[in-house]
Design an enzyme around this catalytic site. Structure first.
Site, PDB file in Angstrom:
ATOM      1  N   CYS A 172       0.846  -1.187   0.000  1.00  0.00           N
ATOM      2  CA  CYS A 172       0.000   0.000   0.000  1.00  0.00           C
ATOM      3  C   CYS A 172       0.884   1.241   0.000  1.00  0.00           C
ATOM      4  CB  CYS A 172      -0.926  -0.020   1.208  1.00  0.00           C
ATOM      5  SG  CYS A 172      -1.987   1.447   1.340  1.00  0.00           S
ATOM      6  N   CYS A 197     -18.208   5.388 -17.719  1.00  0.00           N
ATOM      7  CA  CYS A 197     -18.647   4.137 -17.097  1.00  0.00           C
ATOM      8  C   CYS A 197     -19.721   3.475 -17.953  1.00  0.00           C
ATOM      9  CB  CYS A 197     -19.165   4.395 -15.690  1.00  0.00           C
ATOM     10  SG  CYS A 197     -19.992   2.984 -14.915  1.00  0.00           S
ATOM     11  N   CYS A 222     -20.347   1.388  -9.493  1.00  0.00           N
ATOM     12  CA  CYS A 222     -21.219   0.558 -10.323  1.00  0.00           C
ATOM     13  C   CYS A 222     -20.769  -0.893 -10.310  1.00  0.00           C
ATOM     14  CB  CYS A 222     -21.253   1.090 -11.759  1.00  0.00           C
ATOM     15  SG  CYS A 222     -22.182   2.634 -11.937  1.00  0.00           S
ATOM     16  N   CYS A 332     -41.056 -39.025  -7.802  1.00  0.00           N
ATOM     17  CA  CYS A 332     -41.015 -37.606  -7.399  1.00  0.00           C
ATOM     18  C   CYS A 332     -40.770 -36.740  -8.612  1.00  0.00           C
ATOM     19  CB  CYS A 332     -39.927 -37.376  -6.360  1.00  0.00           C
ATOM     20  SG  CYS A 332     -38.266 -37.730  -6.985  1.00  0.00           S
ATOM     21  N   CYS A 374      14.123  15.849 -26.699  1.00  0.00           N
ATOM     22  CA  CYS A 374      14.396  16.358 -28.048  1.00  0.00           C
ATOM     23  C   CYS A 374      13.153  16.417 -28.926  1.00  0.00           C
ATOM     24  CB  CYS A 374      15.461  15.501 -28.729  1.00  0.00           C
ATOM     25  SG  CYS A 374      14.943  13.779 -28.976  1.00  0.00           S
ATOM     26  N   CYS A 384       7.526  -2.009 -20.848  1.00  0.00           N
ATOM     27  CA  CYS A 384       7.342  -1.191 -19.656  1.00  0.00           C
ATOM     28  C   CYS A 384       7.234   0.289 -20.038  1.00  0.00           C
ATOM     29  CB  CYS A 384       8.475  -1.410 -18.664  1.00  0.00           C
ATOM     30  SG  CYS A 384      10.077  -0.806 -19.217  1.00  0.00           S
ATOM     31  N   CYS A 392      18.510  11.391 -28.301  1.00  0.00           N
ATOM     32  CA  CYS A 392      19.187  12.194 -27.276  1.00  0.00           C
ATOM     33  C   CYS A 392      19.589  11.377 -26.058  1.00  0.00           C
ATOM     34  CB  CYS A 392      18.312  13.372 -26.843  1.00  0.00           C
ATOM     35  SG  CYS A 392      16.842  12.884 -25.894  1.00  0.00           S
TER      36      CYS A 392
END
Length: 415
Positions: A172, A197, A222, A332, A374, A384, A392
């Protein structure tokens, strides 16, 4: 200046605390550490979150705060390290360095008991120390949640010189202690694209992004209502890979949430019901029955040929076929169950607006971004958020549009 106390681990058996100022640079901190471990500052390397700290970076730049744990080891020749660049000092002074985007979210079960921004941390899986340098950076959740995907060079005394498995974990962001871990909610994201949403049409952040092909989104409120309604109707789905889970409200295929921790968002009482219903569904899926006696509902696994069932909990004797009191050899009728298979009602136009990857001008603009150094147009094709400009040589963050720093690494290393 702000004085803080940090924990320094030199090896498995040696750790100590030192008092520093957040405006100090790493070289000055090395000077204080050298007094304790009797090594020259130039022979000391400091590691934090899997990267070696640069001498000119300040503690404030690399997000080191009170009670932070850093790792020290003796510098050796030919060490290949991952590069980490601190935020520019002028950006810090001008306030630009505060544009941090929390890309990871956790459910803090210990102190906050709520949805919170999370921090990504890393350590050696063998010795559980942070004296490591990663072979490569993580690119997705599989990299950090599947063991053995990324290796590291561990510098701690017991593992020194060996390639070890890397262990990533989340904490956290509100807590200073590295010992408190929290389950990450991989389907919760910041609403960087201002998507509406699916249900209420509001634009809020963070939100739930379902793992369907169209990536439909719902706000947290929601999603909580959707989950409770489905739970009341017992319309969760038991899946071999994902357990008792929920699909996209639109009914998309292959859209089940992949981690049960997301259902903490329904509230403590509803989460307990979710666990109970999940257990019961497992019994039913494995040819079992639930005791029909009022107030019982115990799960019972029985043989296929068995017709007479005696509950182990309340001792009620009932017929497996009709779930009434056992009636011997007389015929049944199976009970008629109410049809609860009607779909979740979603407006068609709203469904089009509630897609995370909708084909719009705003999305097209995000395909490329100018390098902050640049202005060279750069396209990110997966991987990532740590960008490296080929023109540069600037290392910058795809989300923040500024130099790569520790806050970027902790908040949104990938996404």
């Amino acid at each position: 200046m702000t004085s803080i106390v940090i924990n320094v681990k030199y090896n498995v058996s040696s750790s100590f605390t030192i008092e520093v100022d957040t405006d100090w640079n790493v070289w000055k901190v090395k000077g204080e550490i050298s007094k304790r471990i009797k090594l020259p500052p130039e022979e000391i390397q400091l590691i934090f979150t899997g990267c070696v700290l640069k001498n000119d970076a300040t503690l404030k730049d690399v997000s080191i705060c009170n009670c932070t744990v850093i790792h020290a080891f003796q510098q050796k020749p030919l060490i290949v390290t991952a590069k980490c660049i601190s935020a520019d000092t002028e950006d810090v002074k001008s306030g630009k360095a505060n544009r941090d985007v929390h890309h990871f979210f956790v459910y803090c079960k210990e102190q906050c008991q709520s949805l919170c921004p999370g921090k990504l941390r890393v350590k050696c899986a063998i010795c559980c120390e942070g004296h490591i340098v990663l072979q490569r950076e993580p690119e997705n959740f599989d990299d950090v949640m599947k063991s053995g995907t990324i290796l590291c060079e561990c510098k701690s005394e017991g593992c020194q010189g060996n390639l070890q498995t890397t262990q990533f974990y989340f904490k956290c962001a509100s807590h200073s202690s590295e010992l408190d871990t929290a389950p990450v909610l991989r389907h919760i994201r910041p609403n960087t694209k201002n998507i509406e949403c699916l249900t209420c049409s509001t634009v809020s952040s963070p939100l739930m992004v379902f793992p369907c092909d169209k990536s439909h989104v719902m706000c947290i409120e929601c999603f909580r209502s959707y989950g409770i309604v489905r739970l009341n109707d017992r319309m969760f789905i038991e899946d071999e890979n994902h357990g008792y889970s929920l699909p996209c409200p639109v009914g998309c295929e292959n859209s089940l949430l992949q981690d049960a921790h997301h259902f903490y968002l329904l509230g403590e009482e509803q989460y307990e019901r979710y666990k109970r219903f999940g257990t019961e569904e497992y019994v039913l899926q494995n040819n079992g029955v639930l005791c029909p006696f009022p107030g019982c509902g115990a799960g019972i696994l029985i043989e296929d040929s068995c017709k007479q069932v005696v509950c182990h909990n309340c001792r009620f004797e009932f017929c497996r076929q009709c779930l009434n009191s056992y009636h011997g050899s007389s015929e049944c009728r199976p009970q008629l169950l109410e049809d609860n298979t009607q779909g979740y009602q979603v407006d068609e136009e709203q469904e089009l607006r509630a897609r995370w990857d909708q084909e719009s001008l705003a999305t097209i603009e995000e395909i490329s971004k100018p390098c902050p150094g640049c202005c060279t147009k750069t396209e990110r094709d997966g991987g990532c958020m740590h960008m490296h400009c080929s023109r540069c040589q600037m290392e910058w963050c795809w989300l923040c549009d500024r130099e790569w720093n520790r806050e970027c690494q902790g908040n949104h290393w990938f996404g």
